[in-house]
Design an enzyme around this catalytic site. Structure first.
Site: not given
Lengths: 100, 476
Positions: B402-403
């Site tokens: 995600n990040d």
């Protein structure tokens, strides 16, 4: 050996370590940690000296304990590294799989 | 100041062992040479063991052989049985053992300095040796308790979220200063015969405490840095004991391992654009899921995709780039994923994997998992090598990451991940994003614009289940 020669070995080894580790491919960083783990158990040398010596029974048992711990690491560390490294394979022959 | 004569052959043997360890690391520069390197490592360790055994008066050989057999047997069985996804925990556990072994050796040297040749003529332990011993014990103790906490967090015995004590910086700094001051006092103490000075014990006790205190405020996703740092410490502990024993193998190894861990920590910090100090200070991600990104609170439209959509679009694609993250490890989706790439290749699709340096819970975590699933290592690429290819990619397939794909890192100065190098997935024609639900937001607790892009389809499901469904539609 006097302190300065030991220190020289240490400093040189730090530089060797610096250059050698930067050349390790990022894909192998996990095996790198596992193998450094195994080799840092060379501390077993100190443990053996402690457990071999007569004089202090307590020191001897502590030494034996350290031998056990370091041995877990030596055998476990090298074995798990070996297991991981065996999994890294190149692409098998391009034949067979149909390209466009 | 030297009290025991060193046999030159013995010194040479330890030097050879040290060189073997250098070659072991050198071998890791490529997967092709890595196994030979590992053999060098084993050979070096055998030399060090045998040399020590034959050059010291062994009071009780059966006991020592027994100790090696017990430890070796346990280690070997664990190494055989451990799951590849559990590798970060295993490494943390192994670190703790090195740390504890260092403490035990230092304590043994303190109690029986004569055996280590560090007892001065006046009946006191040599001053320099006292510093080395105390440092070895202190670093070993920090490594031990720190690694135990890291293990508990990685293994799920303890919550991965940071635990913040009030005034922790003051407590930690104070304890560190105290350890250094007490070590100095111990070094110059008037009475320091075998086991004599209580200062040594206080140093050891404080070091156990500080290792614990240092790691509890650090959150799960910062674990790659922590594990690398503890790796480094275990090396420095071995080096300190090497100084005490005047043993070149230990000094060389300690320096190698110490720098290795330090470099890995540096690489991990750089890949998150954070300073080492800020990671160590801890607390990052403490309010993940709580506040979230301020302006992103209103509901934004997003598209939900299905396994069939994904299968159809990828089948027709020319280039697909897969970005795995920790979520793939948690779901154990690597094998299903490899199957998917095989099926896509049968359709003539060019599939590549893109690995971010901090993907997973330890350096190289994703690479090992993909290797386990028999993904060839020449299909797996690092960030800088694949970044330019997203513009040509038809599909970016994000699974459990995600990040590392959040464009806020490039544009939003107020974002906690600003400045972190991220994959340019937004340049791909289509994005598939596998995620459990829309609720959870990456570790940093920031919203991800990729969810709401026109070309993004969210695949909301367990990673493994979703990939298996895609495989099913690919074979139909």
């Amino acid at each position: 050996m006097d302190f300065v020669s030991i220190l020289s070995i240490f400093v040189m080894a730090c530089f060797v370590g610096y250059y050698v580790v930067w050349s390790v491919t990022p894909a192998l960083h996990t095996p790198l940690m596992a193998v450094t783990n195994a080799i840092s158990s060379v501390i077993v040398v100190g443990a053996l000296i402690a457990s071999a010596a007569a004089g202090s029974p307590l020191a001897k048992w502590l030494g034996l304990g350290a031998v056990v711990l370091a041995s877990v690491n030596i055998f476990g560390g090298f074995a798990v590294t070996e297991r991981m490294l065996a999994m890294y394979k190149k692409k098998d022959k391009p034949a067979g799989k149909g390209g466009k | 100041m030297e009290t025991h004569a060193v046999n030159p052959w013995v010194a040479a043997a330890y030097l050879v062992a040290g060189v073997c360890f250098i070659l072991a690391l050198r071998g890791l520069s490529s997967p092709a040479t890595s196994r030979a390197g590992n053999r060098y490592g084993m050979f070096g360790m055998a030399i060090a063991l045998v040399t020590t055994l034959i050059t010291h008066e062994i009071a009780s050989l059966p006991e020592i052989i027994g100790a090696i057999a017990i430890g070796g047997g346990i280690g070997f069985v664990i190494a055989r049985r451990i799951q590849m996804t559990a590798m970060p925990q295993l490494v943390a556990a192994f670190h703790s053992l090195v740390g504890l072994a260092a403490v035990l050796v230092a304590v043994a040297a303190f109690l029986n300095p004569d055996a280590f040749g560090i007892l001065g003529a006046d009946g006191n332990i040599l001053n320099v040796s006292r510093v080395e011993m105390a440092l070895g014990a202190a670093i070993g103790a920090i490594t031990f308790s720190g690694s135990v906490i890291a293990f508990a967090k990685l293994n799920g015995n303890m919550s991965g979220s940071p635990i913040l004590l009030p005034a922790r910086h003051v407590i930690n700094l104070g304890t560190l200063v105290l350890i250094i001051a007490l070590t100095a006092m111990f070094a110059v103490a008037a009475h320091a015969g075998p086991g004599e000075s209580p200062l040594f014990w206080v140093v050891v006790a404080l070091s156990f405490a500080i290792g614990f205190l240092l790691i509890i405020p650090i959150g799960g996703a910062d674990m790659p840095v922590v594990v690398s740092m503890l790796n480094s410490y275990s090396g420095w502990a071995a080096a300190a004991m090497g100084f005490t024993l005047h043993n070149t193998a230990m000094i060389i190894t300690g320096a190698l391992v110490g720098s290795s861990g330090a470099i890995l920590s540096y690489i991990m910090c750089k890949a998150m654009n954070r300073s080492f100090l800020s990671v160590i200070a801890g607390g990052f991600g403490a309010d993940a899921g709580g506040g979230g990104g301020g302006e992103a609170k209103e509901q934004r439209p997003w598209k939900r995709g299905s396994a069939e959509d994904a299968a159809f679009l990828m089948k027709e694609a020319e280039n697909v780039i897969i970005i795995p993250g920790y979520g793939m490890a948690v779901a154990q989706a690597q094998h299903a994923l490899r199957e998917m790439t095989d099926l896509l290749k049968e359709h003539g699709v060019n599939v590549k994997f893109a690995i971010h340096p901090v993907a997973g819970r330890m350096p190289g975590h994703m690479n090992v998992l993909l290797a386990e699933a028999s993904v060839p290592y020449d299909e797996v690429f690092e960030l800088e090598d694949i970044q330019s290819e997203f513009a040509q990619a038809d599909v970016a397939f994000i699974i459990g990451a995600n990040d590392v794909v959040n464009p806020a890192a490039k544009t939003d100065k107020s974002s906690p991940i600003y400045g972190m190098p991220v994959f340019d997935v937004d340049k791909a024609k289509t994005i598939f994003f596998i995620k459990r639900s829309m609720g959870g937001q990456g570790y940093a607790g920031v919203d991800n614009d990729v969810f709401y892009m026109d070309q993004t389809m969210m695949l909301l499901s367990d990673a493994k289940k979703m990939v298996e469904e895609i495989n099913k539609s690919l074979t139909d």
